[in-house]
Write a protein that holds these residues in place. Sequence first.
Motif, PDB file in Angstrom:
ATOM      1  N   GLY A  95     -29.067 -45.676 -32.659  1.00 47.57           N
ATOM      2  CA  GLY A  95     -29.465 -44.558 -31.813  1.00 47.57           C
ATOM      3  C   GLY A  95     -29.798 -43.338 -32.637  1.00 47.57           C
ATOM      4  O   GLY A  95     -29.044 -42.969 -33.535  1.00 47.57           O
ATOM      5  N   GLY A  96     -30.921 -42.734 -32.333  1.00 46.51           N
ATOM      6  CA  GLY A  96     -31.348 -41.539 -33.049  1.00 46.51           C
ATOM      7  C   GLY A  96     -30.886 -40.280 -32.352  1.00 46.51           C
ATOM      8  O   GLY A  96     -30.168 -40.334 -31.350  1.00 46.51           O
ATOM      9  N   PRO A  97     -31.328 -39.129 -32.855  1.00 44.85           N
ATOM     10  CA  PRO A  97     -30.881 -37.853 -32.293  1.00 44.85           C
ATOM     11  C   PRO A  97     -31.287 -37.655 -30.829  1.00 44.85           C
ATOM     12  O   PRO A  97     -30.634 -36.916 -30.106  1.00 44.85           O
ATOM     13  N   ASP A  98     -32.349 -38.320 -30.383  1.00 46.06           N
ATOM     14  CA  ASP A  98     -32.801 -38.184 -29.000  1.00 46.06           C
ATOM     15  C   ASP A  98     -32.296 -39.309 -28.098  1.00 46.06           C
ATOM     16  O   ASP A  98     -32.638 -39.347 -26.914  1.00 46.06           O
ATOM     17  N   SER A  99     -31.492 -40.216 -28.639  1.00 48.89           N
ATOM     18  CA  SER A  99     -30.993 -41.351 -27.867  1.00 48.89           C
ATOM     19  C   SER A  99     -29.867 -40.930 -26.925  1.00 48.89           C
ATOM     20  O   SER A  99     -29.078 -40.040 -27.237  1.00 48.89           O
ATOM     21  N   LEU A 100     -29.807 -41.593 -25.794  1.00 44.29           N
ATOM     22  CA  LEU A 100     -28.698 -41.351 -24.871  1.00 44.29           C
ATOM     23  C   LEU A 100     -27.376 -41.796 -25.475  1.00 44.29           C
ATOM     24  O   LEU A 100     -26.346 -41.161 -25.274  1.00 44.29           O
ATOM     25  N   ASN A 101     -27.400 -42.912 -26.184  1.00 39.16           N
ATOM     26  CA  ASN A 101     -26.192 -43.485 -26.775  1.00 39.16           C
ATOM     27  C   ASN A 101     -26.341 -43.563 -28.286  1.00 39.16           C
ATOM     28  O   ASN A 101     -27.413 -43.874 -28.790  1.00 39.16           O
ATOM     29  N   GLN A 102     -25.236 -43.301 -28.985  1.00 37.46           N
ATOM     30  CA  GLN A 102     -25.228 -43.416 -30.445  1.00 37.46           C
ATOM     31  C   GLN A 102     -23.911 -44.029 -30.901  1.00 37.46           C
ATOM     32  O   GLN A 102     -22.851 -43.711 -30.361  1.00 37.46           O
ATOM     33  N   ILE A 103     -24.015 -44.891 -31.899  1.00 35.25           N
ATOM     34  CA  ILE A 103     -22.843 -45.449 -32.573  1.00 35.25           C
ATOM     35  C   ILE A 103     -23.109 -45.351 -34.071  1.00 35.25           C
ATOM     36  O   ILE A 103     -24.103 -45.878 -34.563  1.00 35.25           O
ATOM     37  N   VAL A 104     -22.229 -44.652 -34.782  1.00 38.57           N
ATOM     38  CA  VAL A 104     -22.420 -44.366 -36.200  1.00 38.57           C
ATOM     39  C   VAL A 104     -21.132 -44.682 -36.948  1.00 38.57           C
ATOM     40  O   VAL A 104     -20.050 -44.305 -36.491  1.00 38.57           O
ATOM     41  N   LEU A 105     -21.251 -45.357 -38.086  1.00 38.20           N
ATOM     42  CA  LEU A 105     -20.111 -45.516 -38.992  1.00 38.20           C
ATOM     43  C   LEU A 105     -20.350 -44.589 -40.177  1.00 38.20           C
ATOM     44  O   LEU A 105     -21.248 -44.813 -40.989  1.00 38.20           O
ATOM     45  N   ARG A 106     -19.569 -43.517 -40.243  1.00 38.72           N
ATOM     46  CA  ARG A 106     -19.680 -42.506 -41.293  1.00 38.72           C
ATOM     47  C   ARG A 106     -18.484 -42.666 -42.235  1.00 38.72           C
ATOM     48  O   ARG A 106     -17.341 -42.586 -41.810  1.00 38.72           O
ATOM     49  N   LEU A 107     -18.781 -42.892 -43.517  1.00 40.73           N
ATOM     50  CA  LEU A 107     -17.742 -43.082 -44.533  1.00 40.73           C
ATOM     51  C   LEU A 107     -17.587 -41.788 -45.320  1.00 40.73           C
ATOM     52  O   LEU A 107     -18.567 -41.220 -45.784  1.00 40.73           O
ATOM     53  N   ASP A 108     -16.331 -41.341 -45.484  1.00 44.23           N
ATOM     54  CA  ASP A 108     -16.100 -40.042 -46.098  1.00 44.23           C
ATOM     55  C   ASP A 108     -15.110 -40.052 -47.258  1.00 44.23           C
ATOM     56  O   ASP A 108     -14.846 -39.009 -47.853  1.00 44.23           O
ATOM     57  N   ALA A 109     -14.546 -41.198 -47.595  1.00 45.07           N
ATOM     58  CA  ALA A 109     -13.627 -41.292 -48.732  1.00 45.07           C
ATOM     59  C   ALA A 109     -13.865 -42.623 -49.428  1.00 45.07           C
ATOM     60  O   ALA A 109     -13.995 -43.655 -48.774  1.00 45.07           O
ATOM     61  N   PHE A 110     -13.928 -42.575 -50.756  1.00 46.51           N
ATOM     62  CA  PHE A 110     -14.290 -43.761 -51.533  1.00 46.51           C
ATOM     63  C   PHE A 110     -13.319 -43.966 -52.680  1.00 46.51           C
ATOM     64  O   PHE A 110     -12.866 -43.014 -53.302  1.00 46.51           O
ATOM     65  N   GLN A 111     -13.029 -45.213 -52.933  1.00 41.78           N
ATOM     66  CA  GLN A 111     -12.313 -45.621 -54.135  1.00 41.78           C
ATOM     67  C   GLN A 111     -12.866 -46.983 -54.521  1.00 41.78           C
ATOM     68  O   GLN A 111     -13.649 -47.554 -53.767  1.00 41.78           O
ATOM     69  N   PRO A 112     -12.512 -47.493 -55.684  1.00 41.92           N
ATOM     70  CA  PRO A 112     -13.083 -48.785 -56.083  1.00 41.92           C
ATOM     71  C   PRO A 112     -12.878 -49.866 -55.016  1.00 41.92           C
ATOM     72  O   PRO A 112     -11.771 -50.056 -54.531  1.00 41.92           O
ATOM     73  N   ARG A 113     -13.973 -50.475 -54.616  1.00 41.84           N
ATOM     74  CA  ARG A 113     -13.988 -51.606 -53.690  1.00 41.84           C
ATOM     75  C   ARG A 113     -13.551 -51.281 -52.269  1.00 41.84           C
ATOM     76  O   ARG A 113     -13.306 -52.162 -51.471  1.00 41.84           O
ATOM     77  N   LEU A 114     -13.459 -49.970 -51.926  1.00 41.07           N
ATOM     78  CA  LEU A 114     -12.955 -49.595 -50.606  1.00 41.07           C
ATOM     79  C   LEU A 114     -13.486 -48.224 -50.201  1.00 41.07           C
ATOM     80  O   LEU A 114     -13.595 -47.316 -51.024  1.00 41.07           O
ATOM     81  N   ALA A 115     -13.810 -48.094 -48.926  1.00 38.99           N
ATOM     82  CA  ALA A 115     -14.224 -46.810 -48.365  1.00 38.99           C
ATOM     83  C   ALA A 115     -13.478 -46.609 -47.050  1.00 38.99           C
ATOM     84  O   ALA A 115     -13.057 -47.568 -46.401  1.00 38.99           O
ATOM     85  N   GLU A 116     -13.334 -45.348 -46.674  1.00 38.31           N
ATOM     86  CA  GLU A 116     -12.673 -45.013 -45.418  1.00 38.31           C
ATOM     87  C   GLU A 116     -13.601 -44.111 -44.625  1.00 38.31           C
ATOM     88  O   GLU A 116     -14.321 -43.286 -45.185  1.00 38.31           O
TER      89      GLU A 116
END
Length: 146
Positions: free
Chosen positions: A16-37
């Motif tokens: 879903g884009g900025p004009d979409s009624l519905n949006q689902i986003v996976l945003r990752l904000d912390a990283f370490q080797p072989r893993l993100a949160e």
Amino acid sequence: MSERASDEAVELFRFGGPDSLNQIVLRLDAFQPRLAEGAIEISGGASGSFRTLVADLDLDAWRECLDNLDIDRGENGDRVAWRAGARAIEVHVEWDWEETVTVTVTDRMSAMVSVSMMIEGIDDRWFDDAYARLNAVYARVDQAAL
């Protein structure tokens, strides 16, 4: 989780884009080797956020999901499941018709909730962007390993 990369978040996927009624986003904000949160953020007809960890094997599995969605392109009602049966939040994507999918986010482990939304605009540009997002996350996870 201790972060070893910059504080800038990156998106693994965006339905879903900025004009979409519905949006689902996976945003990752912390990283370490072989893993993100990060968090799967849902907005539109329903809203919420689910914190999740994403391992490097999950990234490989997401690439496989993208490949399978891209090959089918809704012609056979194909569906993919990312992290199904794992001890993690699951994402299921099913073609409804050309350029429209239903995305279902399921948290069986903590919230015990499932949210489904129809998302339009799944076209060539969306796939190009999806692969670019995936490659950016791979780079951030690799950078955290240095």
